[in-house]
Design a protein around this motif. Structure first.
Motif, PDB file in Angstrom:
ATOM      1  N   LYS A 108       0.890  -1.142  -0.010  1.00  0.00           N
ATOM      2  CA  LYS A 108       0.021   0.021  -0.071  1.00  0.00           C
ATOM      3  C   LYS A 108       0.925   1.316   0.142  1.00  0.00           C
ATOM      4  CE  LYS A 108      -4.012  -0.526   0.150  1.00  0.00           C
ATOM      5  NZ  LYS A 108      -4.865  -0.735  -0.892  1.00  0.00           N
ATOM      6  N   TYR A 109       2.036   1.407   0.728  1.00  0.00           N
ATOM      7  CA  TYR A 109       2.937   2.244   0.688  1.00  0.00           C
ATOM      8  C   TYR A 109       4.355   1.845   1.246  1.00  0.00           C
ATOM      9  CZ  TYR A 109       4.344   7.089   0.907  1.00  0.00           C
ATOM     10  OH  TYR A 109       4.758   8.477   0.677  1.00  0.00           O
ATOM     11  N   LYS A 110       5.462   2.282   0.520  1.00  0.00           N
ATOM     12  CA  LYS A 110       6.699   2.002   1.032  1.00  0.00           C
ATOM     13  C   LYS A 110       7.614   2.963   0.789  1.00  0.00           C
ATOM     14  CE  LYS A 110       9.554  -1.958  -0.545  1.00  0.00           C
ATOM     15  NZ  LYS A 110       9.919  -3.083  -1.494  1.00  0.00           N
ATOM     16  N   CYS A 111       8.429   3.042   1.949  1.00  0.00           N
ATOM     17  CA  CYS A 111       9.510   3.885   2.030  1.00  0.00           C
ATOM     18  C   CYS A 111      10.932   3.287   2.037  1.00  0.00           C
ATOM     19  CB  CYS A 111       9.390   4.741   3.448  1.00  0.00           C
ATOM     20  SG  CYS A 111      10.501   6.099   3.554  1.00  0.00           S
ATOM     21  N   ALA A 112      12.011   3.982   1.258  1.00  0.00           N
ATOM     22  CA  ALA A 112      13.250   3.580   1.241  1.00  0.00           C
ATOM     23  C   ALA A 112      13.883   4.355   2.180  1.00  0.00           C
ATOM     24  CB  ALA A 112      13.579   3.550  -0.341  1.00  0.00           C
ATOM     25  N   ILE A 113      14.948   3.784   2.742  1.00  0.00           N
ATOM     26  CA  ILE A 113      15.777   4.555   3.883  1.00  0.00           C
ATOM     27  C   ILE A 113      17.298   3.926   3.599  1.00  0.00           C
ATOM     28  CG2 ILE A 113      16.280   4.743   6.406  1.00  0.00           C
ATOM     29  CD1 ILE A 113      13.144   3.988   6.841  1.00  0.00           C
ATOM     30  N   GLU A 114      18.096   5.241   3.522  1.00  0.00           N
ATOM     31  CA  GLU A 114      19.480   4.743   3.748  1.00  0.00           C
ATOM     32  C   GLU A 114      20.239   5.469   4.809  1.00  0.00           C
ATOM     33  OE1 GLU A 114      21.177   2.912   1.784  1.00  0.00           O
ATOM     34  OE2 GLU A 114      19.910   3.006  -0.017  1.00  0.00           O
ATOM     35  N   LEU A 115      20.920   4.909   5.843  1.00  0.00           N
ATOM     36  CA  LEU A 115      21.316   5.379   7.016  1.00  0.00           C
ATOM     37  C   LEU A 115      23.093   5.155   7.047  1.00  0.00           C
ATOM     38  CD1 LEU A 115      21.495   6.361  10.014  1.00  0.00           C
ATOM     39  CD2 LEU A 115      21.051   3.813  10.545  1.00  0.00           C
ATOM     40  N   LEU A 142      17.942   7.279  -4.116  1.00  0.00           N
ATOM     41  CA  LEU A 142      16.644   7.541  -3.386  1.00  0.00           C
ATOM     42  C   LEU A 142      15.603   8.527  -4.469  1.00  0.00           C
ATOM     43  CD1 LEU A 142      18.046   8.258   0.265  1.00  0.00           C
ATOM     44  CD2 LEU A 142      16.393   6.079  -0.814  1.00  0.00           C
ATOM     45  N   GLU A 143      16.181   9.581  -5.031  1.00  0.00           N
ATOM     46  CA  GLU A 143      15.440  10.294  -5.882  1.00  0.00           C
ATOM     47  C   GLU A 143      14.915   9.296  -6.970  1.00  0.00           C
ATOM     48  OE1 GLU A 143      17.120  14.926  -5.707  1.00  0.00           O
ATOM     49  OE2 GLU A 143      17.699  13.496  -7.341  1.00  0.00           O
ATOM     50  N   ILE A 144      15.835   8.446  -7.808  1.00  0.00           N
ATOM     51  CA  ILE A 144      15.291   7.671  -8.838  1.00  0.00           C
ATOM     52  C   ILE A 144      14.173   6.636  -8.261  1.00  0.00           C
ATOM     53  CG2 ILE A 144      16.312   5.801 -10.490  1.00  0.00           C
ATOM     54  CD1 ILE A 144      19.046   7.382 -10.368  1.00  0.00           C
ATOM     55  N   GLU A 145      14.500   6.054  -7.088  1.00  0.00           N
ATOM     56  CA  GLU A 145      13.646   4.936  -6.809  1.00  0.00           C
ATOM     57  C   GLU A 145      12.225   5.470  -6.466  1.00  0.00           C
ATOM     58  OE1 GLU A 145      17.438   2.975  -4.578  1.00  0.00           O
ATOM     59  OE2 GLU A 145      16.078   4.190  -3.319  1.00  0.00           O
ATOM     60  N   SER A 146      12.202   6.666  -5.775  1.00  0.00           N
ATOM     61  CA  SER A 146      10.858   7.325  -5.420  1.00  0.00           C
ATOM     62  C   SER A 146      10.178   7.887  -6.535  1.00  0.00           C
ATOM     63  CB  SER A 146      11.019   8.255  -4.233  1.00  0.00           C
ATOM     64  OG  SER A 146      11.896   9.416  -4.723  1.00  0.00           O
ATOM     65  N   LYS A 147      10.942   8.496  -7.673  1.00  0.00           N
ATOM     66  CA  LYS A 147      10.397   9.211  -8.803  1.00  0.00           C
ATOM     67  C   LYS A 147       9.744   8.090  -9.558  1.00  0.00           C
ATOM     68  CE  LYS A 147      11.706  12.345 -12.591  1.00  0.00           C
ATOM     69  NZ  LYS A 147      12.621  13.046 -12.884  1.00  0.00           N
ATOM     70  N   ASN A 148      10.589   6.930  -9.735  1.00  0.00           N
ATOM     71  CA  ASN A 148      10.246   6.022 -10.617  1.00  0.00           C
ATOM     72  C   ASN A 148       9.298   4.683 -10.096  1.00  0.00           C
ATOM     73  OD1 ASN A 148      11.508   6.766 -13.217  1.00  0.00           O
ATOM     74  ND2 ASN A 148      13.144   7.107 -11.660  1.00  0.00           N
ATOM     75  N   SER A 149       8.909   4.886  -8.823  1.00  0.00           N
ATOM     76  CA  SER A 149       8.165   3.761  -8.020  1.00  0.00           C
ATOM     77  C   SER A 149       8.937   2.511  -8.223  1.00  0.00           C
ATOM     78  CB  SER A 149       6.842   3.934  -8.417  1.00  0.00           C
ATOM     79  OG  SER A 149       6.234   5.051  -8.287  1.00  0.00           O
ATOM     80  N   LEU A 150      10.255   2.450  -8.313  1.00  0.00           N
ATOM     81  CA  LEU A 150      10.959   1.106  -8.249  1.00  0.00           C
ATOM     82  C   LEU A 150      10.606   0.191  -7.120  1.00  0.00           C
ATOM     83  CD1 LEU A 150      14.518   2.086  -9.616  1.00  0.00           C
ATOM     84  CD2 LEU A 150      12.407   1.825 -10.818  1.00  0.00           C
ATOM     85  N   ASP A 151      10.047  -0.697  -7.257  1.00  0.00           N
ATOM     86  CA  ASP A 151       9.666  -2.008  -6.028  1.00  0.00           C
ATOM     87  C   ASP A 151       8.720  -1.196  -5.403  1.00  0.00           C
ATOM     88  OD1 ASP A 151      10.476  -4.403  -5.487  1.00  0.00           O
ATOM     89  OD2 ASP A 151      11.432  -3.558  -3.472  1.00  0.00           O
ATOM     90  N   ASP A 152       7.736  -0.257  -5.883  1.00  0.00           N
ATOM     91  CA  ASP A 152       6.543   0.055  -5.270  1.00  0.00           C
ATOM     92  C   ASP A 152       7.026   1.238  -4.140  1.00  0.00           C
ATOM     93  OD1 ASP A 152       4.601  -1.520  -6.517  1.00  0.00           O
ATOM     94  OD2 ASP A 152       5.190  -3.299  -5.126  1.00  0.00           O
ATOM     95  N   ILE A 153       8.317   1.637  -4.173  1.00  0.00           N
ATOM     96  CA  ILE A 153       8.881   2.699  -3.350  1.00  0.00           C
ATOM     97  C   ILE A 153       7.931   4.155  -3.678  1.00  0.00           C
ATOM     98  CG2 ILE A 153      10.630   3.946  -2.869  1.00  0.00           C
ATOM     99  CD1 ILE A 153      12.336   1.589  -3.049  1.00  0.00           C
ATOM    100  N   SER A 154       7.401   4.774  -2.708  1.00  0.00           N
ATOM    101  CA  SER A 154       6.933   5.980  -2.851  1.00  0.00           C
ATOM    102  C   SER A 154       7.700   7.270  -2.418  1.00  0.00           C
ATOM    103  CB  SER A 154       5.702   6.022  -2.005  1.00  0.00           C
ATOM    104  OG  SER A 154       4.649   4.777  -2.556  1.00  0.00           O
ATOM    105  N   GLU A 155       8.550   6.953  -1.495  1.00  0.00           N
ATOM    106  CA  GLU A 155       9.113   8.090  -0.988  1.00  0.00           C
ATOM    107  C   GLU A 155      10.761   7.481  -0.672  1.00  0.00           C
ATOM    108  OE1 GLU A 155       8.526   9.972   3.219  1.00  0.00           O
ATOM    109  OE2 GLU A 155       6.761   8.785   2.705  1.00  0.00           O
TER     110      GLU A 155
END
Length: 256
Positions: A108-115, A142-155
């Motif tokens: 339903k919603y997915k966030c990618a995180i880098e630490l 992170l910009e590419i992943e959220s902008k293109n919804s890679l693997d359902d990533i939204s932000e």
């Protein structure tokens, strides 16, 4: 009488979950209730992910599940690689942490995180310019992943914690940029607290030296500018008080 409405959007819930998780993580680290001995990036990521999971579970509805995964491997399509052909995008990318809401197998919603946790004095601590390059590259991914919804990533969210003050006030390539116009400073300077008043995370292209002699210059492109606001905390180390610095950068959410 005010009516209570708990039917929040997943985007709003993720924002609350990560804000509370980051504050909890920092507080527990400063109070040394976590990570008082082992200090390496993988351990920090595991600890942060555990806190996110605990807090995220408070926001699920009866038909939902809140998930947190470490080292999620995603595939970057050929169309994306072609679009970013100047920036050496890899086919596969591992994301430090992913979290979000799902119903069954339906995301339903997915966030990618880098630490990232560069630690001064660590024998595995890589050179400052290379670490800064990795940070910029994480922001680009992170910009590419959220902008293109890679693997359902939204932000996306980027976090950094370090006991090395250079990350707050010293850009890489500052001197090199003076003699070679190919390069720009790579840094995470707070423009309000930096003598140079440079916010060097402005959108645009930056370059990093070739991987090998005679190879191509490595490029990074950021589509957005980011506000830099460092936080500082004092922690009692084994021999003396240490200063630690914390940074959060929110990657814009994809457009609906």
């Amino acid at each position: 009488m005010k009516e209570i409405n708990f039917d929040e959007e997943h985007r709003s819930c993720i924002d609350k979950i990560l804000n509370e998780s980051w504050e909890t993580f920092k507080r527990q680290f400063v109070w040394q209730t976590i990570m008082s001995e082992a200090r390496n990036e993988a351990a920090f990521q595991f600890c942060f992910a555990s806190i996110i999971k605990e807090i995220g579970n408070r926001y699920v509805k009866s038909d939902e599940a809140f998930f947190v995964d470490l080292e999620t491997k995603i595939e970057v399509g050929a169309d994306i690689i072609s679009k970013y052909h100047d920036y050496n995008i890899s086919k596969w990318k591992f994301i430090d942490i992913t979290c979000g809401f799902k119903v069954g197998d339906n995301i339903k919603y997915k966030c990618a995180i880098e630490l990232k946790c560069p630690i001064a004095g660590n024998t595995k601590h890589t050179a400052f310019p290379h670490t800064m390059y990795r940070i910029y590259r994480d922001l680009m991914y992170l910009e590419i992943e959220s902008k293109n919804s890679l693997d359902d990533i939204s932000e996306g969210r980027f976090y950094l914690m370090t006991n090395d003050v250079h990350y707050t006030n010293k850009p890489a390539y500052a001197e090199k940029a003076k003699t070679d116009s190919t390069y720009k400073p790579l840094g995470l300077l707070d423009p309000l607290n930096s003598e140079s008043r440079i916010n060097s995370t402005e959108k645009g292209e930056v370059c990093y030296h070739p991987a090998k002699e005679g190879g191509q210059i490595r490029k990074i492109k950021l589509d957005n500018s980011y506000e830099i606001n460092w936080e500082k905390a004092k922690i009692q180390g084994k021999q003396e008080i240490e200063n630690w610095y914390f940074l959060e950068i929110k990657i814009p959410q994809k457009s609906e």
